[in-house]
Design a protein around this motif. Structure first.
Motif, mmCIF file in Angstrom:
data_model
loop_
_atom_site.group_PDB
_atom_site.id
_atom_site.type_symbol
_atom_site.label_atom_id
_atom_site.label_comp_id
_atom_site.label_asym_id
_atom_site.label_seq_id
_atom_site.Cartn_x
_atom_site.Cartn_y
_atom_site.Cartn_z
ATOM 1 N N ILE A 40 -8.848 20.402 -3.411
ATOM 2 C CA ILE A 40 -8.380 19.143 -2.826
ATOM 3 C C ILE A 40 -7.553 18.390 -3.860
ATOM 4 C CG2 ILE A 40 -9.098 16.914 -1.905
ATOM 5 C CD1 ILE A 40 -9.698 19.079 0.034
ATOM 6 N N GLY A 41 -6.364 17.964 -3.462
ATOM 7 C CA GLY A 41 -5.493 17.195 -4.338
ATOM 8 C C GLY A 41 -5.149 15.850 -3.709
ATOM 9 N N VAL A 42 -4.562 14.982 -4.498
ATOM 10 C CA VAL A 42 -4.175 13.653 -4.016
ATOM 11 C C VAL A 42 -2.814 13.294 -4.605
ATOM 12 C CG1 VAL A 42 -5.363 12.416 -5.880
ATOM 13 C CG2 VAL A 42 -4.975 11.264 -3.705
ATOM 14 N N ARG A 43 -2.037 12.554 -3.849
ATOM 15 C CA ARG A 43 -0.726 12.106 -4.329
ATOM 16 C C ARG A 43 -0.424 10.719 -3.773
ATOM 17 N NH1 ARG A 43 1.929 16.789 -1.194
ATOM 18 N NH2 ARG A 43 1.484 16.175 0.911
ATOM 19 N N ILE A 44 0.528 10.076 -4.432
ATOM 20 C CA ILE A 44 1.004 8.762 -3.982
ATOM 21 C C ILE A 44 2.460 8.911 -3.582
ATOM 22 C CG2 ILE A 44 1.541 6.403 -4.667
ATOM 23 C CD1 ILE A 44 -0.734 6.464 -6.564
ATOM 24 N N ARG A 45 2.792 8.376 -2.443
ATOM 25 C CA ARG A 45 4.188 8.366 -1.993
ATOM 26 C C ARG A 45 4.646 6.920 -1.878
ATOM 27 N NH1 ARG A 45 5.314 13.206 2.238
ATOM 28 N NH2 ARG A 45 4.686 14.837 0.809
ATOM 29 N N THR A 46 5.762 6.625 -2.529
ATOM 30 C CA THR A 46 6.292 5.257 -2.469
ATOM 31 C C THR A 46 7.339 5.163 -1.378
ATOM 32 O OG1 THR A 46 7.939 5.771 -4.148
ATOM 33 C CG2 THR A 46 5.883 4.794 -4.913
ATOM 34 N N ARG A 47 7.425 3.990 -0.816
ATOM 35 C CA ARG A 47 8.438 3.687 0.195
ATOM 36 C C ARG A 47 9.171 2.441 -0.288
ATOM 37 N NH1 ARG A 47 4.534 6.424 2.061
ATOM 38 N NH2 ARG A 47 4.644 7.763 3.867
ATOM 39 N N GLU A 48 10.257 2.685 -0.997
ATOM 40 C CA GLU A 48 10.976 1.598 -1.670
ATOM 41 C C GLU A 48 11.503 0.542 -0.702
ATOM 42 O OE1 GLU A 48 11.122 1.235 -4.946
ATOM 43 O OE2 GLU A 48 9.994 3.084 -5.225
ATOM 44 N N LYS A 49 11.974 0.961 0.462
ATOM 45 C CA LYS A 49 12.594 0.004 1.376
ATOM 46 C C LYS A 49 11.594 -0.977 1.968
ATOM 47 C CE LYS A 49 16.453 2.925 2.601
ATOM 48 N NZ LYS A 49 17.167 3.641 3.642
ATOM 49 N N SER A 50 10.338 -0.569 2.078
ATOM 50 C CA SER A 50 9.359 -1.454 2.699
ATOM 51 C C SER A 50 8.339 -2.010 1.707
ATOM 52 C CB SER A 50 8.619 -0.714 3.820
ATOM 53 O OG SER A 50 7.903 0.376 3.285
ATOM 54 N N LEU A 51 8.590 -1.835 0.418
ATOM 55 C CA LEU A 51 7.683 -2.332 -0.618
ATOM 56 C C LEU A 51 6.253 -1.874 -0.369
ATOM 57 C CD1 LEU A 51 8.940 -6.008 -1.042
ATOM 58 C CD2 LEU A 51 9.353 -4.092 -2.559
ATOM 59 N N SER A 52 6.079 -0.582 -0.124
ATOM 60 C CA SER A 52 4.740 -0.074 0.131
ATOM 61 C C SER A 52 4.578 1.321 -0.443
ATOM 62 C CB SER A 52 4.453 -0.053 1.633
ATOM 63 O OG SER A 52 5.293 0.870 2.272
ATOM 64 N N PHE A 53 3.369 1.807 -0.403
ATOM 65 C CA PHE A 53 3.081 3.166 -0.836
ATOM 66 C C PHE A 53 1.896 3.672 -0.031
ATOM 67 C CE2 PHE A 53 0.592 0.375 -3.522
ATOM 68 C CZ PHE A 53 -0.645 0.982 -3.590
ATOM 69 N N SER A 54 1.716 4.985 -0.027
ATOM 70 C CA SER A 54 0.565 5.568 0.653
ATOM 71 C C SER A 54 -0.106 6.565 -0.276
ATOM 72 C CB SER A 54 0.980 6.243 1.958
ATOM 73 O OG SER A 54 1.862 7.313 1.696
ATOM 74 N N ILE A 55 -1.391 6.722 -0.093
ATOM 75 C CA ILE A 55 -2.176 7.677 -0.857
ATOM 76 C C ILE A 55 -2.551 8.782 0.120
ATOM 77 C CG2 ILE A 55 -4.277 8.052 -2.185
ATOM 78 C CD1 ILE A 55 -4.150 4.987 -2.799
ATOM 79 N N GLU A 56 -2.213 10.022 -0.234
ATOM 80 C CA GLU A 56 -2.439 11.138 0.676
ATOM 81 C C GLU A 56 -3.256 12.225 -0.004
ATOM 82 O OE1 GLU A 56 1.533 12.310 1.575
ATOM 83 O OE2 GLU A 56 1.864 10.624 2.922
ATOM 84 N N TRP A 57 -4.206 12.776 0.734
ATOM 85 C CA TRP A 57 -5.014 13.888 0.261
ATOM 86 C C TRP A 57 -4.466 15.168 0.871
ATOM 87 C CZ3 TRP A 57 -8.652 13.304 -3.427
ATOM 88 C CH2 TRP A 57 -9.092 12.005 -3.670
ATOM 89 N N PHE A 58 -4.553 16.257 0.119
ATOM 90 C CA PHE A 58 -4.073 17.537 0.625
ATOM 91 C C PHE A 58 -4.937 18.669 0.090
ATOM 92 C CE2 PHE A 58 -1.776 16.510 -3.237
ATOM 93 C CZ PHE A 58 -1.802 17.682 -3.969
ATOM 94 N N ARG A 59 -4.887 19.792 0.782
ATOM 95 C CA ARG A 59 -5.612 20.988 0.383
ATOM 96 C C ARG A 59 -4.610 21.950 -0.248
ATOM 97 N NH1 ARG A 59 -10.283 21.731 2.081
ATOM 98 N NH2 ARG A 59 -9.980 20.571 3.988
#
Length: 113
Positions: free
Chosen positions: A59-78
């Motif tokens: 199991i891994g985890v990553r952060i994706r930024t969304r520059e246009k909306s001043l936000s980010f998401s944290i996503e888990w993956f296998r």
């Protein structure tokens, strides 16, 4: 008197002030999340070195930024691998969330040691 001063202060805030505050707070939260993700990967790599292959997590985890909306998401993956032209290629399969903002524990830990 204090209430009048408070109303004057509220009326002085502009949309630009609020956007700047949101940007600063989002950046602070991103830094905390980045620190937690980096710590997860340090522990993950240590576990990979210390355990036999069949006991290693996937199991891994990553952060994706969304520059246009001043936000980010944290996503888990296998972490998986597939064979392409006789070579193993590592891929990431996104673990889908359940209802709301949580991951169902059964699906999340499926086939994990």
């Amino acid at each position: 008197m204090f209430e009048n001063d408070r109303n004057d202060l509220d009326s002085q805030l502009t949309e630009a002030d609020l956007l700047q505050w949101i940007e600063v707070e989002t950046h602070k939260q991103y830094n905390v999340a980045r620190m937690l993700v980096d710590d997860y990967w340090r522990m993950f790599k240590r576990g990979q070195k210390e355990n036999r292959r069949f006991k290693q997590g996937r199991i891994g985890v990553r952060i994706r930024t969304r520059e246009k909306s001043l936000s980010f998401s944290i996503e888990w993956f296998r972490i998986s691998s597939i064979m392409i032209n006789g070579k193993n290629k590592t891929i990431a399969e996104y673990v889908r969330k359940g209802a709301g903002f949580s991951y169902p524990l059964g699906r999340f830990l499926q086939n994990e040691p």
